[in-house]
Design a protein around this motif. Structure first.
Motif, PDB file in Angstrom:
ATOM      1  N   ARG A 125       0.852  -1.194   0.000  1.00 49.25           N
ATOM      2  CA  ARG A 125       0.000   0.000   0.000  1.00 49.25           C
ATOM      3  C   ARG A 125       0.882   1.236   0.000  1.00 49.25           C
ATOM      4  O   ARG A 125       1.925   1.271   0.642  1.00 49.25           O
TER       5      ARG A 125
ATOM      6  N   ILE B 135       2.249   4.441   1.177  1.00 51.04           N
ATOM      7  CA  ILE B 135       2.219   5.153   2.456  1.00 51.04           C
ATOM      8  C   ILE B 135       1.816   6.612   2.280  1.00 51.04           C
ATOM      9  O   ILE B 135       1.262   7.234   3.187  1.00 51.04           O
TER      10      ILE B 135
ATOM     11  N   LYS C 256      -0.559   7.711   0.634  1.00 54.16           N
ATOM     12  CA  LYS C 256      -2.015   7.854   0.579  1.00 54.16           C
ATOM     13  C   LYS C 256      -2.653   7.876   1.964  1.00 54.16           C
ATOM     14  O   LYS C 256      -3.853   8.105   2.096  1.00 54.16           O
ATOM     15  N   LEU C 257      -1.848   7.609   2.989  1.00 54.02           N
ATOM     16  CA  LEU C 257      -2.375   7.686   4.354  1.00 54.02           C
ATOM     17  C   LEU C 257      -2.676   9.133   4.702  1.00 54.02           C
ATOM     18  O   LEU C 257      -1.896  10.034   4.412  1.00 54.02           O
ATOM     19  N   ARG C 258      -3.791   9.357   5.337  1.00 48.10           N
ATOM     20  CA  ARG C 258      -4.186  10.716   5.682  1.00 48.10           C
ATOM     21  C   ARG C 258      -4.426  10.828   7.186  1.00 48.10           C
ATOM     22  O   ARG C 258      -5.109  10.003   7.778  1.00 48.10           O
TER      23      ARG C 258
ATOM     24  N   ALA D  81       2.722   9.845  15.087  1.00 47.00           N
ATOM     25  CA  ALA D  81       2.838   9.145  13.801  1.00 47.00           C
ATOM     26  C   ALA D  81       4.288   9.110  13.328  1.00 47.00           C
ATOM     27  O   ALA D  81       4.762   8.088  12.827  1.00 47.00           O
TER      28      ALA D  81
ATOM     29  N   ASN E 162      -8.931   8.301  15.519  1.00 47.91           N
ATOM     30  CA  ASN E 162      -8.303   8.457  14.206  1.00 47.91           C
ATOM     31  C   ASN E 162      -6.836   8.075  14.264  1.00 47.91           C
ATOM     32  O   ASN E 162      -6.292   7.467  13.343  1.00 47.91           O
TER      33      ASN E 162
ATOM     34  N   THR F 278      -4.869   5.177  12.089  1.00 47.21           N
ATOM     35  CA  THR F 278      -3.662   5.448  11.316  1.00 47.21           C
ATOM     36  C   THR F 278      -2.522   4.543  11.760  1.00 47.21           C
ATOM     37  O   THR F 278      -1.742   4.042  10.948  1.00 47.21           O
TER      38      THR F 278
ATOM     39  N   LYS G 208      -2.917   1.200  10.203  1.00 41.16           N
ATOM     40  CA  LYS G 208      -2.568   1.241   8.778  1.00 41.16           C
ATOM     41  C   LYS G 208      -1.059   1.229   8.593  1.00 41.16           C
ATOM     42  O   LYS G 208      -0.539   0.566   7.699  1.00 41.16           O
ATOM     43  N   LEU G 209      -0.357   1.974   9.447  1.00 41.32           N
ATOM     44  CA  LEU G 209       1.103   1.992   9.377  1.00 41.32           C
ATOM     45  C   LEU G 209       1.686   0.617   9.693  1.00 41.32           C
ATOM     46  O   LEU G 209       2.632   0.160   9.041  1.00 41.32           O
TER      47      LEU G 209
ATOM     48  N   PHE H 225       1.272  -1.588   6.714  1.00 38.82           N
ATOM     49  CA  PHE H 225       2.210  -1.203   5.659  1.00 38.82           C
ATOM     50  C   PHE H 225       3.594  -1.799   5.914  1.00 38.82           C
ATOM     51  O   PHE H 225       4.198  -2.428   5.042  1.00 38.82           O
TER      52      PHE H 225
ATOM     53  N   CYS I  59       8.805   6.732   2.595  1.00 41.83           N
ATOM     54  CA  CYS I  59       8.495   7.008   3.998  1.00 41.83           C
ATOM     55  C   CYS I  59       9.020   8.376   4.410  1.00 41.83           C
ATOM     56  O   CYS I  59       8.407   9.067   5.228  1.00 41.83           O
TER      57      CYS I  59
END
Length: 205
Positions: free
Chosen positions: A63, A65, A67-69, A79, A138, A142, A145-146, A149, A177
């Motif tokens: 995926r 990275i 595109k992560l918001r 983060a 949120n 995230t 998702k990290l 990834f 990254c």
């Protein structure tokens, strides 16, 4: 009566505390410099991408990275810290086949470690001040998702038995990254600017 040595010790602690606070308020400045240095070391580590590894690179599709918001309510420091920790763990495993410059690898690892330590210090200081992070849900999403990834990267390296081509492919992926880290560091810069503006308004009042 307080002894001279004890007084000097107290002054040193006070001065150190003030310096730490100032450093954390200007964390974005340090992060910009260290992100750039780490990216340069990553580039120098192995030189040009080996032609014989192109086919394996096509097969690797994690995926993106970038595109992560993160919402405006999430804490960028958390983060950034997670990304740096994941990178540090990845580049401390089975590098024997990587065929990279050993000095550059060590400098890269040390740079990541310094960044992580600085962030931990600033986050600890915020926790002591009972700073809460809005948007924790949120932030948790995230974080997951990290983790997914970076797990894809770890799985790929393991599947390819940490071969030279696998590491070269991952080196290219990791460069993305640092683009993400730059975006998050920009968030820190904006937060510092907003905090400075708020302090100025309070002083004026």
């Amino acid at each position: 009566m307080i002894s001279r040595s004890l007084l000097q010790f107290c002054l040193v602690l006070l001065f150190s505390s003030e310096i730490s606070c100032l450093d954390c308020n200007r964390l974005h400045v340090l992060q910009i410099r260290m992100n750039s240095e780490s990216f340069e070391r990553l580039e120098k580590m192995g030189g040009n991408f080996p032609f014989q590894c192109l086919n394996e690179g096509i097969a690797f599709k994690p995926r993106d990275i970038l595109k992560l918001r993160l919402s405006h309510q999430e804490n960028a420091k958390v983060a950034i810290q997670q990304i740096l920790q994941e990178l540090f763990h990845i580049f401390n495993n089975n590098l024997t086949q990587a065929a990279w410059n050993g000095t550059s690898i060590k400098e890269f690892q040390n740079g990541l470690h310094q960044q992580i330590e600085k962030l931990e210090m600033c986050l600890s200081a915020e926790m002591e001040k009972e700073v809460t992070y809005p948007g924790n849900e949120n932030l948790l999403l995230t974080s997951l998702k990290l983790k997914r990834f970076f797990q894809t990267i770890k799985d790929f390296l393991k599947e390819k038995q940490y071969s030279r081509c696998a590491w070269e492919i991952i080196r290219v992926e990791i460069s993305r990254c640092f683009l993400m880290l730059d975006k998050l560091t920009k968030r820190l810069e904006n937060e510092a600017r907003d905090a400075s503006s708020n302090d100025a308004l309070k002083t004026a009042e």
